[in-house]
Design a protein around this motif. Structure first.
Motif, PDB file in Angstrom:
ATOM      1  N   SER A 165     -38.669 -54.684  12.250  1.00  0.00           N
ATOM      2  CA  SER A 165     -38.245 -54.128  13.527  1.00  0.00           C
ATOM      3  C   SER A 165     -37.943 -55.192  14.584  1.00  0.00           C
ATOM      4  N   HIS A 166     -38.322 -56.439  14.354  1.00  0.00           N
ATOM      5  CA  HIS A 166     -38.081 -57.477  15.352  1.00  0.00           C
ATOM      6  C   HIS A 166     -36.704 -58.112  15.198  1.00  0.00           C
ATOM      7  N   ASN A 167     -36.143 -58.077  14.018  1.00  0.00           N
ATOM      8  CA  ASN A 167     -34.908 -58.816  13.787  1.00  0.00           C
ATOM      9  C   ASN A 167     -33.736 -57.989  13.295  1.00  0.00           C
ATOM     10  N   LYS A 168     -33.980 -56.807  12.758  1.00  0.00           N
ATOM     11  CA  LYS A 168     -32.888 -56.078  12.125  1.00  0.00           C
ATOM     12  C   LYS A 168     -32.811 -54.642  12.631  1.00  0.00           C
ATOM     13  N   TYR A 169     -31.578 -54.136  12.625  1.00  0.00           N
ATOM     14  CA  TYR A 169     -31.333 -52.743  12.955  1.00  0.00           C
ATOM     15  C   TYR A 169     -30.590 -52.087  11.802  1.00  0.00           C
ATOM     16  N   VAL A 170     -30.756 -50.776  11.678  1.00  0.00           N
ATOM     17  CA  VAL A 170     -30.049 -50.006  10.668  1.00  0.00           C
ATOM     18  C   VAL A 170     -29.365 -48.828  11.349  1.00  0.00           C
ATOM     19  N   GLN A 171     -28.307 -48.328  10.716  1.00  0.00           N
ATOM     20  CA  GLN A 171     -27.587 -47.191  11.264  1.00  0.00           C
ATOM     21  C   GLN A 171     -28.415 -45.927  11.108  1.00  0.00           C
ATOM     22  N   GLU A 172     -28.578 -45.188  12.208  1.00  0.00           N
ATOM     23  CA  GLU A 172     -29.296 -43.923  12.151  1.00  0.00           C
ATOM     24  C   GLU A 172     -28.309 -42.759  12.072  1.00  0.00           C
ATOM     25  N   SER A 173     -27.287 -42.783  12.930  1.00  0.00           N
ATOM     26  CA  SER A 173     -26.323 -41.689  12.931  1.00  0.00           C
ATOM     27  C   SER A 173     -25.039 -42.134  13.621  1.00  0.00           C
ATOM     28  N   VAL A 174     -23.986 -41.371  13.399  1.00  0.00           N
ATOM     29  CA  VAL A 174     -22.705 -41.630  14.045  1.00  0.00           C
ATOM     30  C   VAL A 174     -22.647 -40.779  15.305  1.00  0.00           C
ATOM     31  N   ILE A 175     -22.435 -41.414  16.442  1.00  0.00           N
ATOM     32  CA  ILE A 175     -22.326 -40.703  17.707  1.00  0.00           C
ATOM     33  C   ILE A 175     -20.964 -40.021  17.794  1.00  0.00           C
ATOM     34  N   SER A 176     -19.912 -40.765  17.441  1.00  0.00           N
ATOM     35  CA  SER A 176     -18.550 -40.240  17.450  1.00  0.00           C
ATOM     36  C   SER A 176     -17.756 -40.986  16.379  1.00  0.00           C
ATOM     37  N   SER A 177     -16.847 -40.296  15.720  1.00  0.00           N
ATOM     38  CA  SER A 177     -16.064 -40.941  14.668  1.00  0.00           C
ATOM     39  C   SER A 177     -15.016 -41.894  15.236  1.00  0.00           C
ATOM     40  N   HIS A 178     -14.701 -41.754  16.533  1.00  0.00           N
ATOM     41  CA  HIS A 178     -13.746 -42.649  17.187  1.00  0.00           C
ATOM     42  C   HIS A 178     -14.305 -43.055  18.537  1.00  0.00           C
ATOM     43  N   SER A 179     -13.645 -43.981  19.170  1.00  0.00           N
ATOM     44  CA  SER A 179     -14.076 -44.442  20.493  1.00  0.00           C
ATOM     45  C   SER A 179     -14.013 -43.317  21.507  1.00  0.00           C
ATOM     46  N   ARG A 180     -15.095 -43.115  22.247  1.00  0.00           N
ATOM     47  CA  ARG A 180     -15.095 -42.114  23.316  1.00  0.00           C
ATOM     48  C   ARG A 180     -14.478 -42.692  24.587  1.00  0.00           C
ATOM     49  N   ILE A 181     -14.376 -44.007  24.687  1.00  0.00           N
ATOM     50  CA  ILE A 181     -13.781 -44.666  25.843  1.00  0.00           C
ATOM     51  C   ILE A 181     -12.270 -44.778  25.676  1.00  0.00           C
ATOM     52  N   PHE A 182     -11.827 -45.078  24.451  1.00  0.00           N
ATOM     53  CA  PHE A 182     -10.412 -45.194  24.126  1.00  0.00           C
ATOM     54  C   PHE A 182     -10.077 -44.114  23.094  1.00  0.00           C
ATOM     55  N   PRO A 183      -9.851 -42.866  23.510  1.00  0.00           N
ATOM     56  CA  PRO A 183      -9.604 -41.796  22.553  1.00  0.00           C
ATOM     57  C   PRO A 183      -8.328 -42.037  21.754  1.00  0.00           C
ATOM     58  N   PRO A 184      -8.273 -41.527  20.526  1.00  0.00           N
ATOM     59  CA  PRO A 184      -7.063 -41.702  19.715  1.00  0.00           C
ATOM     60  C   PRO A 184      -5.866 -41.023  20.366  1.00  0.00           C
ATOM     61  N   MET A 185      -4.705 -41.573  20.124  1.00  0.00           N
ATOM     62  CA  MET A 185      -3.493 -40.975  20.693  1.00  0.00           C
ATOM     63  C   MET A 185      -3.142 -39.716  19.896  1.00  0.00           C
ATOM     64  N   PRO A 186      -2.636 -38.670  20.578  1.00  0.00           N
ATOM     65  CA  PRO A 186      -2.303 -37.410  19.890  1.00  0.00           C
ATOM     66  C   PRO A 186      -1.153 -37.573  18.928  1.00  0.00           C
ATOM     67  N   VAL A 241     -31.213 -48.046  15.010  1.00  0.00           N
ATOM     68  CA  VAL A 241     -32.666 -48.037  15.200  1.00  0.00           C
ATOM     69  C   VAL A 241     -33.245 -49.279  14.529  1.00  0.00           C
ATOM     70  N   PRO A 242     -34.407 -49.726  15.000  1.00  0.00           N
ATOM     71  CA  PRO A 242     -35.034 -50.885  14.355  1.00  0.00           C
ATOM     72  C   PRO A 242     -35.296 -50.619  12.878  1.00  0.00           C
ATOM     73  N   HIS A 243     -35.099 -51.626  12.070  1.00  0.00           N
ATOM     74  CA  HIS A 243     -35.363 -51.539  10.633  1.00  0.00           C
ATOM     75  C   HIS A 243     -36.851 -51.262  10.435  1.00  0.00           C
ATOM     76  N   PRO A 244     -37.229 -50.299   9.576  1.00  0.00           N
ATOM     77  CA  PRO A 244     -38.646 -49.945   9.421  1.00  0.00           C
ATOM     78  C   PRO A 244     -39.517 -51.094   8.906  1.00  0.00           C
ATOM     79  N   ASN A 245     -38.939 -52.028   8.172  1.00  0.00           N
ATOM     80  CA  ASN A 245     -39.736 -53.135   7.627  1.00  0.00           C
ATOM     81  C   ASN A 245     -39.553 -54.442   8.380  1.00  0.00           C
TER      82      ASN A 245
END
Length: 139
Positions: free
Chosen positions: A118-139, A112-116
């Protein structure tokens, strides 16, 4: 040189880093006249999705260690990818001998845009997935 864990989205070509290619999609997508393909890359701090363009799709394989110069980490059709872009370059500098981790995946973080600044910086809001959803980990 920046570590992958320190990436944040920006519309600037200023990322210099190195990583190993872990996996690559077999088929390339066509965007108009441009061929693209997506790969999972990583260093010792994090992983990220990397978008190859044109001849890069055939030039690099899993196990290749690459150096990215003046790359960009930004959204391409709602997906956050690292790429060389028009001003950057990627070159092979070795094979197989780079320590890496697969988590966190920087492409699987909601930013998400940095609150102070917002034009130049982003900050982490949340983790969508702990690993790649496109390249899933091997079993």
């Amino acid at each position: 040189m920046i570590s992958l864990k320190d990436l944040s989205p920006a519309a600037q070509n200023n990322i210099n880093t190195k990583f190993i290619v872990l996996d690559k999609m077999k088929t390339a997508a066509m965007e108009g006249q441009n061929k693209t393909c997506l790969a999972l890359v990583a260093d010792e701090t994090a992983a990220v999705h990397f978008q190859f363009w044109q001849d890069e799709c055939d030039a690099f394989e899993p196990g290749d260690i690459l150096r990215l110069t003046n790359g960009i980490f930004s959204y391409v059709r709602k997906s956050l990818v690292l790429r060389a872009g028009k001003r950057g370059s990627v070159q092979k500098i070795g094979e197989y001998t780079l320590a890496f981790v697969e988590t966190p995946n920087m492409s699987e973080i909601r930013w998400v845009p940095h609150p102070n600044d917002s034009h130049n910086k982003y900050v982490q809001e949340s983790v969508i997935s702990s690993h790649s959803r496109i390249f899933p980990p091997m079993p």
